[in-house]
Design an enzyme around this catalytic site. Structure first.
Site: not given
Length: 200
Positions: A9, A142
């Site tokens: 992200h 992530h």
């Protein structure tokens, strides 16, 4: 053909604060994080992406949405892409758990003391997610889930891959069928990678 494009992200407000979070929260992308997502989208142009999948956590989903919008595609959430289970580290700062010599990941025995998700569990769920789909797919997740996938294909554990630092909105491309890592935390799609993807 099973090609996974794993994207971390973009920068979020809790990244700036250094706070750890594995919950489906309301943390927002920063302006820089949104620009990073737009940059990733531009780098992916011309690649025949089948679908976009994301961790359900907002900072990942919002990143995926920015990228997918440029392809006029929807984003499907996949629980297997969620952040590593942080246990007692949730909501705290990562630098609370380092010995002062090194900064970055929480590593070694302290992970057990904090009751964090076991590395092999993280590897298993992330690899299952990317191995379950045909074609070229984007997975927005992530840092630790991406590092876990890389360590799986390199046949290494968490401590052996401590030095892997997955930057915001960087792209790791893996040919899942043969276990070949084509890029590792790249911020651009090189001609050689594009050629590889276009001939599969």
């Amino acid at each position: 053909m099973k090609i996974a494009i794993l994207i971390r992200h973009g920068e979020s407000d809790i990244n700036v604060k250094g706070i750890l979070s594995d919950t489906i929260d309301n943390n927002m992308l920063t302006e820089k994080g949104m620009r990073q997502a737009e940059h990733a989208a531009a780098e992916l142009k011309g690649i025949d992406i089948k679908n976009f999948y994301s961790s359900p956590i907002k900072r990942a989903f919002d990143t995926a949405q920015i990228i997918a919008d440029s392809f006029n595609k929807d984003v499907v959430t996949d629980q297997r892409l969620i952040e590593i289970g942080l246990g007692k580290a949730r909501g705290r700062k990562a630098n609370e758990f380092t010995n002062g010599l090194y900064s970055g990941h929480i590593t070694g025995k302290i992970r057990e003391d904090l009751e964090m998700e076991k590395w092999d569990s993280l590897q298993k769920r992330v690899v299952e997610a990317i191995a379950s789909r045909e074609g070229i797919n984007v997975y927005v997740t992530h840092s630790d889930p991406i590092r876990a996938a890389i360590s799986y294909f390199l046949e290494m554990g968490e401590e052996e891959t401590y030095g892997l630092s997955i930057k915001n909105a960087s792209m790791t491309v893996i040919d899942v069928e043969i276990g070949r890592i084509l890029t590792l935390g790249a911020i651009s799609m090189t001609d050689s990678v594009r050629k590889y993807l276009n001939i599969q």
